[in-house]
Scaffold this active site. Sequence first.
Site, PDB file in Angstrom:
ATOM      1  N   THR A  79      39.760  17.378  68.832  1.00 35.71           N
ATOM      2  CA  THR A  79      38.817  17.872  69.837  1.00 35.71           C
ATOM      3  C   THR A  79      38.584  19.367  69.705  1.00 35.71           C
ATOM      4  O   THR A  79      39.484  20.119  69.280  1.00 35.71           O
ATOM      5  CB  THR A  79      39.345  17.579  71.249  1.00 35.71           C
ATOM      6  OG1 THR A  79      38.525  18.244  72.227  1.00 35.71           O
ATOM      7  CG2 THR A  79      40.766  18.086  71.423  1.00 35.71           C
ATOM      8  N   TYR A 119      45.257  18.687  77.713  1.00 37.09           N
ATOM      9  CA  TYR A 119      44.543  17.807  76.793  1.00 37.09           C
ATOM     10  C   TYR A 119      44.403  18.465  75.422  1.00 37.09           C
ATOM     11  O   TYR A 119      44.771  17.887  74.387  1.00 37.09           O
ATOM     12  CB  TYR A 119      43.168  17.457  77.349  1.00 37.09           C
ATOM     13  CG  TYR A 119      42.261  16.800  76.333  1.00 37.09           C
ATOM     14  CD1 TYR A 119      42.599  15.568  75.784  1.00 37.09           C
ATOM     15  CD2 TYR A 119      41.081  17.409  75.924  1.00 37.09           C
ATOM     16  CE1 TYR A 119      41.778  14.965  74.832  1.00 37.09           C
ATOM     17  CE2 TYR A 119      40.256  16.821  74.978  1.00 37.09           C
ATOM     18  CZ  TYR A 119      40.609  15.596  74.436  1.00 37.09           C
ATOM     19  OH  TYR A 119      39.806  15.012  73.491  1.00 37.09           O
TER      20      TYR A 119
END
Length: 328
Positions: free
Chosen positions: A117, A141
Amino acid sequence: MAVLVTGGAGYIGSHMVLALIDAGEPAVVLDNLSTGFRWAVHPNATFIEGDVSDSELVARIIAEHDITAVVHFAARIVVPESVSDPLGYYYANTVKTRALLEAVVKAGVPHMIFSSTAAVYGMVGNDPVAEDALLSPISPYGRSKLMSEWMLEDTSVAFPLRHVALRYFNVAGADPAGRTGQSTAGATHLIKVACETALGKRAGMQVYGTDYPTPDGTCLRDYIHVSDLTAAHLDALNYLRQGGESAVFNCGYGQGYSVLEVIETVKKVSEVDFKVTISPRRPGDPAAIVAKADKIRATVGWQPKLDDLTTIVRTALDWERDLDRKRN
Protein backbone atom coordinates in the site's frame (compact mmCIF):
# COMPACT_ATOMS: atom_id res chain seq x y z
CA MET A 1 0.76 -25.85 -11.95
CA ALA A 2 -1.47 -23.15 -10.48
CA VAL A 3 -1.45 -19.77 -8.79
CA LEU A 4 -2.70 -19.50 -5.19
CA VAL A 5 -4.67 -16.31 -4.53
CA THR A 6 -5.18 -15.56 -0.84
CA GLY A 7 -8.17 -13.33 -0.18
CA GLY A 8 -9.41 -14.23 -3.66
CA ALA A 9 -13.07 -13.80 -2.69
CA GLY A 10 -12.53 -10.13 -1.85
CA TYR A 11 -12.65 -7.01 -3.99
CA ILE A 12 -9.20 -6.95 -5.56
CA GLY A 13 -8.61 -10.67 -5.12
CA SER A 14 -11.70 -11.64 -7.11
CA HIS A 15 -10.53 -9.38 -9.96
CA MET A 16 -7.13 -11.09 -9.81
CA VAL A 17 -8.82 -14.47 -10.21
CA LEU A 18 -10.71 -13.15 -13.24
CA ALA A 19 -7.44 -11.93 -14.76
CA LEU A 20 -5.78 -15.31 -14.20
CA ILE A 21 -8.70 -17.28 -15.64
CA ASP A 22 -8.96 -14.92 -18.61
CA ALA A 23 -5.23 -15.50 -19.23
CA GLY A 24 -5.67 -19.28 -19.12
CA GLU A 25 -3.95 -19.67 -15.74
CA PRO A 26 -5.33 -22.20 -13.22
CA ALA A 27 -6.25 -20.37 -9.99
CA VAL A 28 -6.78 -21.64 -6.46
CA VAL A 29 -8.48 -19.31 -3.97
CA LEU A 30 -7.93 -19.44 -0.20
CA ASP A 31 -10.29 -17.15 1.70
CA ASN A 32 -11.87 -17.29 5.17
CA LEU A 33 -14.88 -15.28 3.89
CA SER A 34 -14.60 -12.79 6.77
CA THR A 35 -15.05 -9.99 4.24
CA GLY A 36 -15.09 -11.82 0.90
CA PHE A 37 -17.95 -13.53 -0.92
CA ARG A 38 -18.03 -17.07 -2.28
CA TRP A 39 -20.17 -15.94 -5.23
CA ALA A 40 -17.50 -13.44 -6.28
CA VAL A 41 -15.06 -16.24 -7.14
CA HIS A 42 -14.92 -17.25 -10.80
CA PRO A 43 -16.56 -20.69 -11.22
CA ASN A 44 -13.49 -22.05 -12.99
CA ALA A 45 -11.28 -21.35 -9.99
CA THR A 46 -10.81 -23.85 -7.17
CA PHE A 47 -12.17 -22.39 -3.93
CA ILE A 48 -10.98 -23.44 -0.46
CA GLU A 49 -12.39 -21.85 2.68
CA GLY A 50 -9.68 -21.32 5.27
CA ASP A 51 -7.15 -18.95 6.76
CA VAL A 52 -3.68 -18.05 5.51
CA SER A 53 -2.32 -18.59 9.01
CA ASP A 54 -3.26 -22.29 8.85
CA SER A 55 0.17 -23.55 7.82
CA GLU A 56 -0.90 -27.18 7.45
CA LEU A 57 -3.75 -26.19 5.14
CA VAL A 58 -1.50 -23.94 3.05
CA ALA A 59 1.10 -26.71 2.74
CA ARG A 60 -1.56 -29.17 1.62
CA ILE A 61 -2.93 -26.74 -0.98
CA ILE A 62 0.54 -26.08 -2.37
CA ALA A 63 1.27 -29.80 -2.68
CA GLU A 64 -2.10 -30.92 -4.02
CA HIS A 65 -2.44 -28.15 -6.63
CA ASP A 66 1.23 -27.81 -7.62
CA ILE A 67 1.31 -24.12 -6.65
CA THR A 68 4.13 -22.26 -8.37
CA ALA A 69 3.21 -18.71 -7.29
CA VAL A 70 1.27 -17.04 -4.49
CA VAL A 71 -0.56 -13.71 -4.83
CA HIS A 72 -1.27 -12.53 -1.30
CA PHE A 73 -4.24 -10.19 -0.79
CA ALA A 74 -5.72 -11.45 2.49
CA ALA A 75 -5.58 -8.51 4.93
CA ARG A 76 -7.50 -5.87 6.82
CA ILE A 77 -7.38 -2.54 5.02
CA VAL A 78 -9.31 0.29 6.75
CA VAL A 79 -6.94 3.01 7.96
CA PRO A 80 -9.16 4.60 10.69
CA GLU A 81 -10.08 1.13 11.97
CA SER A 82 -6.38 0.28 12.26
CA VAL A 83 -5.91 3.30 14.53
CA SER A 84 -8.56 2.00 16.94
CA ASP A 85 -7.55 -1.67 16.61
CA PRO A 86 -3.78 -1.74 16.02
CA LEU A 87 -3.20 -5.18 17.50
CA GLY A 88 -5.90 -6.65 15.27
CA TYR A 89 -4.15 -5.19 12.24
CA TYR A 90 -0.68 -6.36 13.23
CA TYR A 91 -2.11 -9.83 13.73
CA ALA A 92 -4.10 -9.99 10.48
CA ASN A 93 -1.56 -8.26 8.24
CA THR A 94 1.81 -9.09 9.75
CA VAL A 95 1.59 -12.20 11.92
CA LYS A 96 -0.53 -14.08 9.40
CA THR A 97 1.72 -13.03 6.53
CA ARG A 98 4.67 -14.43 8.47
CA ALA A 99 2.85 -17.77 8.83
CA LEU A 100 2.03 -17.83 5.11
CA LEU A 101 5.64 -17.00 4.22
CA GLU A 102 6.94 -19.87 6.32
CA ALA A 103 4.65 -22.34 4.56
CA VAL A 104 5.59 -20.94 1.14
CA VAL A 105 9.32 -21.21 1.89
CA LYS A 106 9.06 -24.75 3.29
CA ALA A 107 7.19 -25.86 0.17
CA GLY A 108 9.74 -24.28 -2.15
CA VAL A 109 7.30 -22.01 -4.01
CA PRO A 110 9.54 -19.77 -6.15
CA HIS A 111 7.42 -16.64 -6.66
CA MET A 112 5.18 -14.38 -4.57
CA ILE A 113 3.30 -11.16 -5.30
CA PHE A 114 2.44 -9.11 -2.22
CA SER A 115 -0.41 -6.64 -1.90
CA SER A 116 1.15 -3.60 -0.23
CA THR A 117 0.00 0.00 0.00
CA ALA A 118 0.96 3.62 -0.52
CA ALA A 119 0.24 4.02 3.20
CA VAL A 120 3.84 2.89 3.82
CA TYR A 121 4.97 6.39 2.76
CA GLY A 122 3.01 8.44 5.29
CA MET A 123 3.02 12.22 4.89
CA VAL A 124 4.75 12.89 1.57
CA GLY A 125 3.64 16.33 0.36
CA ASN A 126 1.89 17.07 -2.91
CA ASP A 127 4.57 15.82 -5.34
CA PRO A 128 4.37 12.27 -6.77
CA VAL A 129 6.16 9.81 -4.49
CA ALA A 130 8.69 7.28 -5.82
CA GLU A 131 9.56 3.86 -4.45
CA ASP A 132 12.82 5.12 -2.94
CA ALA A 133 11.08 7.80 -0.84
CA LEU A 134 11.40 7.78 2.93
CA LEU A 135 9.06 5.17 4.42
CA SER A 136 7.27 6.69 7.39
CA PRO A 137 3.73 5.27 7.72
CA ILE A 138 1.44 7.13 10.08
CA SER A 139 -1.15 4.39 10.70
CA PRO A 140 -0.97 0.85 12.06
CA TYR A 141 -2.33 -0.29 8.70
CA GLY A 142 0.65 1.21 6.85
CA ARG A 143 3.10 -0.08 9.45
CA SER A 144 1.65 -3.59 9.35
CA LYS A 145 2.13 -3.68 5.57
CA LEU A 146 5.64 -2.25 5.76
CA MET A 147 6.61 -4.92 8.29
CA SER A 148 5.40 -7.54 5.82
CA GLU A 149 7.47 -5.94 3.06
CA TRP A 150 10.53 -6.18 5.31
CA MET A 151 9.81 -9.84 6.05
CA LEU A 152 9.54 -10.56 2.33
CA GLU A 153 12.78 -8.73 1.61
CA ASP A 154 14.69 -10.62 4.31
CA THR A 155 13.14 -13.94 3.31
CA SER A 156 14.08 -13.43 -0.33
CA VAL A 157 17.71 -12.93 0.73
CA ALA A 158 17.80 -16.06 2.88
CA PHE A 159 15.78 -18.40 0.63
CA PRO A 160 15.16 -18.91 -3.11
CA LEU A 161 11.88 -16.99 -3.04
CA ARG A 162 11.65 -14.03 -5.40
CA HIS A 163 8.87 -11.53 -4.85
CA VAL A 164 7.27 -8.33 -6.03
CA ALA A 165 5.57 -5.99 -3.56
CA LEU A 166 3.02 -3.74 -5.23
CA ARG A 167 2.21 -0.54 -3.38
CA TYR A 168 -1.37 0.30 -4.30
CA PHE A 169 -2.66 3.81 -4.40
CA ASN A 170 -6.48 4.23 -4.29
CA VAL A 171 -8.11 1.26 -5.99
CA ALA A 172 -11.58 1.81 -7.43
CA GLY A 173 -13.96 0.77 -10.19
CA ALA A 174 -15.19 -2.67 -11.16
CA ASP A 175 -14.74 -5.31 -13.83
CA PRO A 176 -15.95 -3.67 -17.08
CA ALA A 177 -17.80 -6.90 -17.93
CA GLY A 178 -19.75 -6.68 -14.66
CA ARG A 179 -18.50 -9.96 -13.19
CA THR A 180 -17.25 -8.60 -9.85
CA GLY A 181 -16.72 -5.35 -7.97
CA GLN A 182 -16.51 -3.74 -4.54
CA SER A 183 -19.23 -5.53 -2.57
CA THR A 184 -18.38 -5.03 1.11
CA ALA A 185 -21.19 -3.59 3.19
CA GLY A 186 -20.17 -0.40 4.98
CA ALA A 187 -17.06 0.09 2.81
CA THR A 188 -15.15 3.32 3.36
CA HIS A 189 -13.66 3.78 -0.15
CA LEU A 190 -14.62 7.23 -1.43
CA ILE A 191 -15.90 6.22 -4.88
CA LYS A 192 -17.85 3.29 -3.44
CA VAL A 193 -19.47 5.54 -0.82
CA ALA A 194 -20.29 8.24 -3.39
CA CYS A 195 -21.86 5.69 -5.74
CA GLU A 196 -23.98 4.24 -2.95
CA THR A 197 -25.13 7.75 -2.08
CA ALA A 198 -25.96 8.57 -5.70
CA LEU A 199 -28.11 5.44 -5.93
CA GLY A 200 -29.99 6.17 -2.70
CA LYS A 201 -28.33 3.43 -0.65
CA ARG A 202 -27.08 6.12 1.74
CA ALA A 203 -28.94 9.26 2.75
CA GLY A 204 -25.78 11.32 2.29
CA MET A 205 -22.02 11.22 2.63
CA GLN A 206 -19.28 13.08 4.44
CA VAL A 207 -16.15 14.89 3.35
CA TYR A 208 -13.52 14.59 6.08
CA GLY A 209 -11.64 17.86 6.20
CA THR A 210 -11.54 20.84 3.85
CA ASP A 211 -8.51 22.57 5.39
CA TYR A 212 -5.70 20.49 3.90
CA PRO A 213 -2.86 22.26 2.00
CA THR A 214 -4.32 21.27 -1.38
CA PRO A 215 -5.96 23.34 -4.15
CA ASP A 216 -9.52 22.91 -2.82
CA GLY A 217 -8.67 21.96 0.78
CA THR A 218 -9.65 18.29 0.44
CA CYS A 219 -7.34 15.29 0.23
CA LEU A 220 -5.69 14.41 -3.09
CA ARG A 221 -5.47 10.76 -4.12
CA ASP A 222 -4.29 8.76 -7.12
CA TYR A 223 -7.18 6.51 -8.21
CA ILE A 224 -6.31 3.34 -10.15
CA HIS A 225 -8.87 1.08 -11.84
CA VAL A 226 -8.92 -2.34 -10.24
CA SER A 227 -8.60 -4.11 -13.61
CA ASP A 228 -5.45 -2.14 -14.42
CA LEU A 229 -4.14 -3.09 -10.99
CA THR A 230 -4.68 -6.81 -11.55
CA ALA A 231 -3.03 -6.48 -14.96
CA ALA A 232 0.00 -5.11 -13.09
CA HIS A 233 0.00 -8.27 -10.96
CA LEU A 234 0.05 -10.47 -14.04
CA ASP A 235 2.86 -8.41 -15.53
CA ALA A 236 4.80 -8.65 -12.26
CA LEU A 237 4.30 -12.43 -12.15
CA ASN A 238 5.55 -12.79 -15.72
CA TYR A 239 8.53 -10.60 -14.83
CA LEU A 240 9.47 -13.01 -12.01
CA ARG A 241 8.94 -16.05 -14.22
CA GLN A 242 11.34 -14.56 -16.75
CA GLY A 243 14.05 -14.29 -14.11
CA GLY A 244 13.36 -10.84 -12.70
CA GLU A 245 14.81 -9.96 -9.31
CA SER A 246 12.72 -9.18 -6.24
CA ALA A 247 11.36 -5.64 -6.48
CA VAL A 248 8.91 -3.05 -5.17
CA PHE A 249 6.65 -1.08 -7.51
CA ASN A 250 4.09 1.69 -7.10
CA CYS A 251 0.71 1.03 -8.70
CA GLY A 252 -0.96 4.30 -9.63
CA TYR A 253 -1.44 6.61 -12.59
CA GLY A 254 0.55 9.61 -11.36
CA GLN A 255 -2.53 11.87 -11.37
CA GLY A 256 -4.19 13.16 -8.21
CA TYR A 257 -7.87 14.01 -7.79
CA SER A 258 -9.34 15.74 -4.76
CA VAL A 259 -12.26 14.39 -2.77
CA LEU A 260 -14.48 17.15 -4.14
CA GLU A 261 -13.41 16.42 -7.72
CA VAL A 262 -14.31 12.75 -7.28
CA ILE A 263 -17.71 13.62 -5.82
CA GLU A 264 -18.44 15.98 -8.69
CA THR A 265 -17.51 13.26 -11.17
CA VAL A 266 -19.88 10.79 -9.49
CA LYS A 267 -22.64 13.41 -9.55
CA LYS A 268 -22.03 14.06 -13.24
CA VAL A 269 -21.93 10.40 -14.28
CA SER A 270 -24.93 9.42 -12.13
CA GLU A 271 -26.86 12.62 -12.88
CA VAL A 272 -27.78 12.81 -9.18
CA ASP A 273 -27.02 15.82 -6.94
CA PHE A 274 -26.76 13.96 -3.63
CA LYS A 275 -26.20 15.35 -0.14
CA VAL A 276 -22.63 15.96 1.05
CA THR A 277 -21.75 17.01 4.61
CA ILE A 278 -18.44 18.54 5.68
CA SER A 279 -16.90 16.87 8.75
CA PRO A 280 -13.59 17.16 10.65
CA ARG A 281 -10.46 15.38 9.48
CA ARG A 282 -10.01 11.68 10.21
CA PRO A 283 -6.86 10.43 11.97
CA GLY A 284 -4.25 8.89 9.69
CA ASP A 285 -5.20 10.68 6.45
CA PRO A 286 -2.30 12.41 4.63
CA ALA A 287 -3.17 15.53 2.65
CA ALA A 288 -1.98 14.11 -0.66
CA ILE A 289 -0.50 10.91 -1.98
CA VAL A 290 0.10 10.45 -5.69
CA ALA A 291 2.25 7.80 -7.35
CA LYS A 292 5.38 8.23 -9.34
CA ALA A 293 4.77 5.09 -11.39
CA ASP A 294 7.49 5.12 -14.05
CA LYS A 295 9.38 2.17 -12.57
CA ILE A 296 6.68 -0.47 -13.06
CA ARG A 297 6.07 0.61 -16.65
CA ALA A 298 9.75 0.49 -17.52
CA THR A 299 10.56 -2.73 -15.64
CA VAL A 300 7.62 -5.05 -16.26
CA GLY A 301 5.98 -3.34 -19.24
CA TRP A 302 2.71 -2.47 -17.51
CA GLN A 303 0.42 -0.41 -19.75
CA PRO A 304 -2.81 0.75 -18.05
CA LYS A 305 -5.90 0.82 -20.25
CA LEU A 306 -8.53 2.40 -17.98
CA ASP A 307 -6.67 5.52 -16.88
CA ASP A 308 -9.69 7.83 -16.66
CA LEU A 309 -11.66 8.94 -13.60
CA THR A 310 -14.98 8.96 -15.48
CA THR A 311 -14.41 5.37 -16.62
CA ILE A 312 -13.54 4.30 -13.08
CA VAL A 313 -16.69 5.93 -11.72
CA ARG A 314 -18.91 4.54 -14.48
CA THR A 315 -17.81 0.94 -13.88
CA ALA A 316 -18.26 1.41 -10.12
CA LEU A 317 -21.77 2.79 -10.63
CA ASP A 318 -22.72 -0.02 -13.01
CA TRP A 319 -21.57 -2.57 -10.47
CA GLU A 320 -23.37 -0.85 -7.60
CA ARG A 321 -26.64 -0.89 -9.58
CA ASP A 322 -26.29 -4.65 -10.10
CA LEU A 323 -24.97 -5.57 -6.67
CA ASP A 324 -28.23 -6.45 -4.92
CA ARG A 325 -29.05 -8.98 -7.64
CA LYS A 326 -25.54 -10.48 -7.39
CA ARG A 327 -25.85 -10.89 -3.62
CA ASN A 328 -29.14 -12.73 -4.00
